[in-house]
Design an enzyme around this catalytic site. Sequence first.
Site, PDB file in Angstrom:
ATOM      1  N   ASP A 117      14.493   4.892   7.152  1.00 22.56           N
ATOM      2  CA  ASP A 117      14.937   4.909   5.635  1.00 22.56           C
ATOM      3  C   ASP A 117      14.946   5.846   5.283  1.00 22.56           C
ATOM      4  O   ASP A 117      15.965   6.758   4.527  1.00 22.56           O
ATOM      5  CB  ASP A 117      14.576   3.638   4.502  1.00 22.56           C
ATOM      6  CG  ASP A 117      12.777   4.313   5.595  1.00 22.56           C
ATOM      7  OD1 ASP A 117      12.554   5.013   6.103  1.00 22.56           O
ATOM      8  OD2 ASP A 117      12.089   3.213   5.377  1.00 22.56           O
ATOM      9  N   GLY A 136       4.643   4.490  10.460  1.00 20.39           N
ATOM     10  CA  GLY A 136       3.719   6.061  10.355  1.00 20.39           C
ATOM     11  C   GLY A 136       2.183   5.764  10.015  1.00 20.39           C
ATOM     12  O   GLY A 136       1.919   6.393   9.833  1.00 20.39           O
ATOM     13  N   ASP A 169      10.332  -0.311  12.019  1.00 28.16           N
ATOM     14  CA  ASP A 169      10.265   0.204  10.799  1.00 28.16           C
ATOM     15  C   ASP A 169       9.092  -0.937  10.715  1.00 28.16           C
ATOM     16  O   ASP A 169       9.436  -1.716  10.979  1.00 28.16           O
ATOM     17  CB  ASP A 169      10.436   0.710   9.693  1.00 28.16           C
ATOM     18  CG  ASP A 169      11.087   1.817   9.315  1.00 28.16           C
ATOM     19  OD1 ASP A 169      10.546   2.998  10.467  1.00 28.16           O
ATOM     20  OD2 ASP A 169      11.759   2.169   8.922  1.00 28.16           O
ATOM     21  N   ARG A 226      -3.363  -0.399   4.473  1.00 29.00           N
ATOM     22  CA  ARG A 226      -3.328   0.931   5.017  1.00 29.00           C
ATOM     23  C   ARG A 226      -4.043   2.371   4.234  1.00 29.00           C
ATOM     24  O   ARG A 226      -4.710   1.560   2.755  1.00 29.00           O
ATOM     25  CB  ARG A 226      -1.937   1.603   3.968  1.00 29.00           C
ATOM     26  CG  ARG A 226      -1.264   2.995   3.310  1.00 29.00           C
ATOM     27  CD  ARG A 226      -0.361   3.064   3.667  1.00 29.00           C
ATOM     28  NE  ARG A 226       0.487   3.424   4.513  1.00 29.00           N
ATOM     29  CZ  ARG A 226       1.902   3.018   4.111  1.00 29.00           C
ATOM     30  NH1 ARG A 226       2.617   4.151   2.788  1.00 29.00           N
ATOM     31  NH2 ARG A 226       2.990   3.568   5.414  1.00 29.00           N
ATOM     32  N   ASN A 251      14.779  11.799   7.161  1.00 27.20           N
ATOM     33  CA  ASN A 251      14.488  12.533   8.389  1.00 27.20           C
ATOM     34  C   ASN A 251      15.194  11.360   9.962  1.00 27.20           C
ATOM     35  O   ASN A 251      14.850  12.091  11.268  1.00 27.20           O
ATOM     36  CB  ASN A 251      13.749  13.232   9.145  1.00 27.20           C
ATOM     37  CG  ASN A 251      12.007  13.361   8.158  1.00 27.20           C
ATOM     38  OD1 ASN A 251      12.516  12.071   8.293  1.00 27.20           O
ATOM     39  ND2 ASN A 251      10.978  14.187   7.822  1.00 27.20           N
TER      40      ASN A 251
HETATM   41  N1  LIG Z   1       3.086   8.870  -1.526  1.00 23.76           N
HETATM   42  C1  LIG Z   1       2.158   9.041  -0.225  1.00 23.76           C
HETATM   43  N2  LIG Z   1       0.954  10.592  -0.496  1.00 23.76           N
HETATM   44  C2  LIG Z   1       0.930  10.633   0.047  1.00 23.76           C
HETATM   45  N3  LIG Z   1       0.062   9.466   1.095  1.00 23.76           N
HETATM   46  C3  LIG Z   1       0.928   8.474   1.931  1.00 23.76           C
HETATM   47  C4  LIG Z   1       2.116   8.316   0.700  1.00 23.76           C
HETATM   48  N4  LIG Z   1       2.811   7.561   1.287  1.00 23.76           N
HETATM   49  C5  LIG Z   1       2.212   7.473   3.026  1.00 23.76           C
HETATM   50  N5  LIG Z   1       1.536   8.747   2.939  1.00 23.76           N
HETATM   51  C6  LIG Z   1       0.585   8.193   4.414  1.00 23.76           C
HETATM   52  O1  LIG Z   1       1.214   8.685   5.060  1.00 23.76           O
HETATM   53  C7  LIG Z   1       1.081   7.511   6.111  1.00 23.76           C
HETATM   54  C8  LIG Z   1       2.892   6.923   6.818  1.00 23.76           C
HETATM   55  O2  LIG Z   1       3.340   7.215   5.465  1.00 23.76           O
HETATM   56  P1  LIG Z   1       4.896   7.137   6.256  1.00 23.76           P
HETATM   57  O3  LIG Z   1       5.489   6.949   4.483  1.00 23.76           O
HETATM   58  O4  LIG Z   1       5.472   8.423   6.613  1.00 23.76           O
HETATM   59  O5  LIG Z   1       5.138   5.696   6.739  1.00 23.76           O
HETATM   60  P2  LIG Z   1       6.204   4.803   6.569  1.00 23.76           P
HETATM   61  O6  LIG Z   1       7.730   4.523   7.021  1.00 23.76           O
HETATM   62  O7  LIG Z   1       6.316   4.295   4.940  1.00 23.76           O
HETATM   63  O8  LIG Z   1       5.432   3.503   7.289  1.00 23.76           O
HETATM   64  P3  LIG Z   1       6.693   2.430   8.307  1.00 23.76           P
HETATM   65  O9  LIG Z   1       6.960   3.545   9.339  1.00 23.76           O
HETATM   66  O10 LIG Z   1       5.396   1.634   8.879  1.00 23.76           O
HETATM   67  O11 LIG Z   1       7.767   2.080   7.705  1.00 23.76           O
HETATM   68  C9  LIG Z   1       0.748   6.344   5.734  1.00 23.76           C
HETATM   69  O12 LIG Z   1      -0.276   5.746   6.490  1.00 23.76           O
HETATM   70  C10 LIG Z   1      -0.046   6.997   4.796  1.00 23.76           C
HETATM   71  O13 LIG Z   1      -1.603   7.382   5.162  1.00 23.76           O
HETATM   72 NA    NA Z   2       9.480   4.779   7.150  1.00 28.97          NA
END
Ligand SMILES: Nc1ncnc2c1ncn2[C@@H]1O[C@H](COP(=O)(O)OP(=O)(O)OP(=O)(O)O)[C@@H](O)[C@H]1O
Ligand code: NA
Length: 781
Positions: free
Chosen positions: A424, A341, A33, A269, A427
């Site tokens: 983490d 993500g 991640d 981000r 899913n």
């Molecule tokens: N709390 C939130 N509210 C709205 N959109 C969000 C939020 N958190 C993340 N995002 C959006 O979703 C995308 C992906 O977030 P996600 O949580 O799936 O990734 P992550 O698991 O935090 O990242 P990584 O995989 O790098 O650990 C982010 O780039 C952002 O655009």
């Molecule tokens: Na993540």
Amino acid sequence: MVVAVTVMRKANVVVRDLSALEALGGVTNICSDKTGTLTEGAMIVRQAWIPSSHVYTVHDSQNPSDPTKGRVVYTQSKDETPQEPVEEKTRDFDKERSAAVLKFDVPDEKLNISSSKQPQSPEPETKMTDELRAFLLSSALCNLATVRFDQEEEKWQTTGEPTEIALQVFAHRFNHGKKTLEGEGWRQVAEFPFDSSIKRMSVIYNAPEAQGSFIAGSDNSIVFTKGAVERILDMCAFAGIGESQQPMTDELKESVLGQMNALASQGQRVLAVAYRPWEGRFTSKQSSSSSAEEDDKLRSTVEQNLVLLGLAGIYDPPRRETKPSIAECSQAGIKVHMLTGDHPETAKAIAKEVGIIPRNLNILPESVAASVVVKATEFDKMTDAEIDALEELPLVIARCAPDTKTRMIEALRRRGAFMAMTGDGVNDAPSLSRADVGIAMGSGSDVAKSAAKIVLTDDKFNSIVAAIREGRRMFDNIQKFVLHLLTSNVGEVILLVAGLGFVDDMGFSVFPVSPLQIIWINMATSSFPAFGLGREAAAQEVMRKLPQDKKRGVFTNQIIVDMIVYGILMGACTLCTFCIIIYGANGGNLGYDCNTKFSDACIPVFRARAATFALLTWLILISAWEFKSLRRSMFRLNPNDDSFFPFFRDIYSNRFLFWSVIVGSLSVFPVVYIPFLNTRFFKHTGISWEWALSVGFTLVFVTGIELWKLAKRRFRLLEDGAVQRGHWGQGGPEDDGPRFKRTFSMSSFKTWVSFSRRETGDSVMMRATTQPRVAHVPVQV
Ligand SMILES: Nc1ncnc2c1ncn2[C@@H]1O[C@H](COP(=O)(O)OP(=O)(O)OP(=O)(O)O)[C@@H](O)[C@H]1O
Ligand code: NA
């Protein structure tokens, strides 16, 4: 093993299944991640862009949870396309960004000194506008994080997701925190939670009397939404509020996406923040629908015709330890992939910063460069055959969904890789359990933790590398343990089988060593050194060689050949000792019934047995010292140690092994000399000149092992495969510029000269195909 687990606790790794740690030693690929693992997971809003209005930039903020630190400046943008002011910022920001990594832990006083020395920026301080207010309202209210000042601890405390904390802190800078707003009378009526597969979140609020009227009619509820830019943008019908509001045209979309790219390519981000006036009051009857299907339908009616309020650029600096750890992996023949993500541009920028991909993708062959960074949607669209046809699997997968992780695992497995996967989220459980080694984050969900075999309590990437080192150490030690055990067994078997030829006058075979002697050696003396080998520290080169071959396991060619060579040597030495005493000194007198009873006739056999027993014991014990390294001389275990005779220090470094060999060696004397016990049970008796043979053959044995090791080193026999770093080594030195500016030394100067010569090569392809900088790391030289 127990030792290993306690060590790992200290290193913030909890191993739920011991075999997982050993398995980790054989990992060839790590899929990690980004957020929190490769990066700090402490996010700060660095820039906020409001359509056709302003760019707000936060300067000098080192504490991600403290809204009072740092200052916000804005740049007015007159043009319709706000590209320019941001590009101006880029340079300034870049400086800050690399500094940010270093600054995070520096005490505030020091920072203030350095920042007060900097020339004050000419940019005007921020003033509140309706556009900014709307942006802040949405950022603060569509947000589950809390930010508050703890009076007792005298510091800012936050709870929630780092992304949301960042936005909440940003709102606090303008005194627009969620708490304040709710105090003013904003009431939440519905929530559509964040989900990493749709990457957005919405809430619905009722405004206090007249307060919301500048963005919605006073009788209307208001929908606030935030999320990934591409997704939100498609749901927007307008951008901006008040007079400057524009319909969302393709052109405007392009310009917003351009804006987003500018922020993302700095590693930020980017979240789009939007809102929408809801016709009339949104009632809770509408929100409490029964089925998930209706929920989804309601959600899609709510999340449409939005008005874009702005973009937030949120920066999460890479952890300082990440890049060196990735370099360590690369030297250890382990590839690191980033599955995130985030948006491809953000992912790419961070991947470059931590050394997962080169800063200059041109140094890769074209065929590889094209698929280094891919979007999950592209990856998901490819068939298995297409994925297998790729020269190399992507190093970065952006906008990753849980399913993408599973497909990546399968693709890696088809290539014979042995992979570790981090995760983490709830899913992530399927991919964590399907990976060869699943690693969950301590901060992650319980579902992820129970699906994983290993949990990182501190979430850090370098803890994974520490665990791999530990796994490899364990594997090496198991190998040494096994070699020790089998060598002594081969030696004993040779001695005993050959002993069948010592036939006495009655036609019985005389045992060269008695059964009790053998049992004594195997149980009492040689088990402690074997355990001692299990406690050996990791060899220096443990992270400079290829991962073990999972199919071969412990029994590599080297172990098998070593076992035969050393076993024969041991058998030969002990046989010679027995023969010299019986045939050389006693004219071949094998006595009468010497396997069962002591008599005067048996004295030669009993004396020969005592010498052979002593020798065998010592050979087995000293071989434990020798097996501290399979290839290096026992007298110079550390090639970089330039002391004249490091032997005792090296040997003493493993106390347990040291003392078990010493005590074991000395135990021979009472066993040989204690009357009655010796003749009655061990079937041997006290000796005199024969000791010289035992000592002499011990020296022969050590010389033999040393010569064999020397031959292995000299002729590179039975080497483990060397690590090929291919086109480019991950986590390596920067590839876009001379390094010698920072640390000037003759050798770095030489490397630089040879770089620049290569850089003037005809074409990119040329450089790529002529093996640029292949680092051959020889193993155990
Ligand atoms: N709390 C939130 N509210 C709205 N959109 C969000 C939020 N958190 C993340 N995002 C959006 O979703 C995308 C992906 O977030 P996600 O949580 O799936 O990734 P992550 O698991 O935090 O990242 P990584 O995989 O790098 O650990 C982010 O780039 C952002 O655009
Ligand atoms: Na993540």
